[in-house]
Structures are given as structure tokens and as C-alpha cells.
Scaffold this motif. Structure first.
Motif, PDB file in Angstrom:
ATOM      1  N   SER A 137       0.858  -1.202   0.000  1.00  0.00           N
ATOM      2  CA  SER A 137       0.000   0.000   0.000  1.00  0.00           C
ATOM      3  C   SER A 137       0.887   1.243   0.000  1.00  0.00           C
ATOM      4  N   PHE A 138       1.992   1.150   0.725  1.00  0.00           N
ATOM      5  CA  PHE A 138       2.924   2.284   0.723  1.00  0.00           C
ATOM      6  C   PHE A 138       3.465   2.522  -0.693  1.00  0.00           C
ATOM      7  N   ILE A 139       3.747   1.444  -1.405  1.00  0.00           N
ATOM      8  CA  ILE A 139       4.214   1.586  -2.796  1.00  0.00           C
ATOM      9  C   ILE A 139       3.105   2.189  -3.661  1.00  0.00           C
ATOM     10  N   ALA A 140       1.883   1.737  -3.429  1.00  0.00           N
ATOM     11  CA  ALA A 140       0.742   2.299  -4.182  1.00  0.00           C
ATOM     12  C   ALA A 140       0.648   3.806  -3.909  1.00  0.00           C
ATOM     13  N   LYS A 141       0.913   4.191  -2.686  1.00  0.00           N
ATOM     14  CA  LYS A 141       0.870   5.618  -2.335  1.00  0.00           C
ATOM     15  C   LYS A 141       2.007   6.362  -3.062  1.00  0.00           C
TER      16      LYS A 141
END
Ligand code: ADP
Ligand code: ZN
Length: 345
Positions: A260-264
Motif C-alpha cells: 500500500s505504501f508503494i501504491a501511495k
């Protein structure tokens, strides 16, 4: 969702009786482990007529050629013919291996899966993937084959250790994050013992069935089910090789936070969505206390069989409730995500 209240779970004794009388097999063989023999077998023992038993030790360590040899050996010893029925009573380990053995014994005999862990009910038992591990590679030897029937009864979850229930719940959360924002919102703030397993298992199974029917061989859409798994698998393998094994769902929960951090970072979700996901997952799973070597983790991700041309491809959420796949991700992005999870105060 249009089918929201429709249950896919069954009352196991009634369902089994019906299926067996319809199939009328030449023999019935139950594959189980010592835990499912103790906790689940008494429920079905009296409704399946005469049967053979093949018992394995519990745990992933048995899911290899030796375990398969025990099953094929048992079927041979009991002179099971091609009309013989196999019933697999257990979690994902037995489902994968018992199904694989039944599907290859005499070129395939019918088998019924009765998944008894939450993880197996919401994930492993749908989609027709059957396999055993080989050397150090998970699910290295296997096939795609649907069972004659999968019968899911959530009553079996009452004896499952809480840690195993939590592990399975990670896949339920994953299904919401990639496909159902409304259910995600409903889950917010809820702890494990406030959850309605019939509703959640039915939701996950219906969703996974839809995806795997549309893309059985994982050529596209099915890849969304890998959200959280590129980093999660690397964490799981790395923890295992350090001698600190963690459960699959525990690793996937951490993987979903990192991804999710990468998606952010890629602008696919915003800061408040990332915070919501991180907060909820930490509230259920806590924070993994592991000293992991990020370079080694990235090496493991490069070897992931879902990649192509040495590039790391991920399935990432694109807003809560949506997912895109084959997103190329750099090692720098992964490094930052690991820092976000492991080095945050
Ligand atoms: P998974 O489904 O997570 O892949 P396993 O097949 O390894 O996991 O099962 C996890 C553990 O839970 C094993 O030790 C198994 O024997 C045990 N188990 C499976 N189902 C039940 C149940 N209904 N009640 C208690 N223990 C169970
Ligand atoms: Zn998984």
C-alpha cells in the motif's frame, strides 16, 4: 455487491450425505491430520459409510514428495479404484496435497475438499490450484484441477487456534481491499470475535470464484489476488529461513502495508487511505518484530515466479476496492516501503 447475503457455506453432514449418495463411489478414503482427526472427523465420521483413513502429521513440512507417497501408498494399499472417492479434511496443506494426490492417482479420482481452516476456506479451496513443495520451492510441483465438490462449514472454525483464524482473516481483508470498499468500511474498528464468519467466508469464496472462473490460469485478472504477496512471500520465506517462522496471513498483512505504501508512492492511493489501511492492519496483526535483510528480501522478490525479465511486477491497489496488476516496481520503492513498515516509530 449483488449477492451479498447469499451464503455458500453448508451444513456439512447433510451436504456430505447427499453428495456421496449421488456419486455412489466404490470406496471412500478420508485424508486428515492428527488435529483434524481430533476436532473435525467426529462430525463426519458417521455420515460417510465405510471408509479408509490416511493420516498425516500436521504442518507444511509434510507437503512434499514424502507426504504424497504416504497418500498414494495408502490409496494403493486400500486398492482404491478409479471410482473411489477421496475426502480431504483439513487446512490448506492437506487440501493442496490431498487434492494433488487424488488428481494424479490412476490419472485422477474424484475428491471432495472440506477445508477446516479459515485460510483454506476463504482462499486455498477455491481456484483449483493443487501442489506440493519440492526442495526449497513452495508449490513447485502441481496442477490445476477442480475438486468434485468443495464443502465449507464454518462450524470447524470454533476449534481453530486464534492465531490461525487471524492468519486467514488477512486474505478476507485482502479481498475487500482489492474489490469491495463497502465491506472494508464495515470491517473498520471490528476485532476478530465481532466478525460474522458465514458472511465473510461466503463473500470471499464468491469473489474468488468469480475471479478464477474468469481467469483460471492467471494470465491477467487473477493476478489481483497477489496483492500483498510479493513482499509478503519474501517476508514469509525470510522469516522461515531465519528460524522464526510466521503464519502466511501474518506475512501477507505486513506485505499489504508495504505494498500500500508503494501504491501511495505511485499515486494510486492517497495518504489518508494508506493511513486507514496501516492502522487497521496493525490493530489486528500488531507489528512484526523481525530483523530482516532488505537486500535478501529484494533478491527473493526478483526470483518470484510471477515476474518477467527480472523486473519486479506487483499487483497494487488503485484506490480502496480496486486493484491493478503487472505494475513495475523499483528496488528503491521497495526499500522505502520496507523502511515504512520496519523502521517507523
Ligand atoms: P493453512 O490452512 O493455514 O494452510 P494448515 O493446513 O497447516 O494451514 O493448518 C493449520 C493448523 O491447523 C494445522 O496444525 C492443522 O492441523 C490445524 N487445523 C486445521 N483445521 C483445524 C480445526 N478445524 N481445528 C483445529 N485445528 C485445525
Ligand atoms: Zn495468500
Amino acid at each position: 455487491m449483488e449477492l451479498k447475503d447469499q451464503s455458500v457455506t453448508v451444513q456439512i453432514t447433510k451436504a456430505l450425505k447427499e453428495r456421496i449418495s449421488k456419486l455412489s463411489p466404490s470406496s471412500t478414503t478420508v485424508i486428515l491430520d492428527s488435529n483434524t482427526k481430533r476436532y473435525c472427523y467426529p462430525t463426519i465420521q458417521h455420515v460417510i459409510g465405510d471408509h479408509n483413513l490416511i493420516e498425516l502429521s500436521p504442518g507444511e513440512a509434510v507437503k512434499n514428495l514424502e507426504g504424497a507417497t504416504i497418500i498414494w501408498g495408502g490409496l494403493t494399499k486400500y486398492q482404491v479404484d478409479r471410482k473411489g472417492l477421496v475426502i480431504v479434511l483439513g487446512g490448506g496443506v492437506l487440501g493442496d496435497m490431498g487434492g494433488f494426490c487424488a488428481a494424479t492417482y490412476k490419472r485422477g479420482i474424484p475428491f471432495i475438499l472440506i477445508p477446516t481452516t479459515l485460510l483454506a476456506q476463504v482462499d486455498a479451496s477455491t481456484g483449483g490450484k493443487l501442489a506440493i513443495d519440492f526442495e526449497h520451492f513452495k508449490n513447485h510441483i502441481g496442477i490445476f484441477q477442480e475438486p468434485y465438490e468443495t464443502l465449507i462449514d464454518t462450524q470447524f472454525l470454533s476449534t481453530l487456534p486464534e492465531r490461525e483464524v487471524r492468519s486467514g482473516y488477512a486474505e478476507v481483508i485482502k479481498h475487500c481491499l482489492i474489490s469491495d470498499k463497502n465491506l472494508w468500511i464495515e470491517l473498520q474498528g471490528k476485532v476478530l470475535n465481532q466478525l460474522n464468519w458465514d458472511q465473510l467466508v461466503s463473500h470471499s469464496v464468491r469473489f474468488k470464484k468469480r475471479i478464477t472462473t474468469e481467469d483460471p490460469r492467471e494470465s491477467g485478472l487473477r493476478k489481483i489476488l497477489n496483492f500483498g504477496h510479493t513482499i509478503g512471500h519474501a517476508i514469509e520465506s525470510s522469516a522461515l529461513s531465519q528460524g522464526n517462522p510466521i503464519l502466511h496471513g501474518e506475512a501477507i498483512a505486513a506485505g499489504m502495508i508495504c505494498e500500500s505504501f508503494i501504491a501511495k508512492q505511485k499515486g494510486l492511493i492517497n495518504e489518508s487511505e494508506l493511513k486507514e489501511i496501516t492502522t487497521y492492519l496493525h490493530s489486528i496483526f500488531g507489528h512484526l518484530q523481525l530483523q530482516l535483510d532488505t537486500t535478501n528480501l529484494i533478491e527473493l522478490m526478483i526470483q518470484d515466479k510471477k515476474n518477467q525479465n527480472q523486473k519486479i511486477l506487483m499487483s497494487l491497489i488503485n484506490g480502496i476496492g480496486h486493484c491493478v496488476w503487472d505494475v513495475e516496481t523499483s528496488t528503491e520503492e521497495i526499500q522505502k516501503a520496507m523502511d515504512y513498515y520496519f523502521n517507523r516509530v
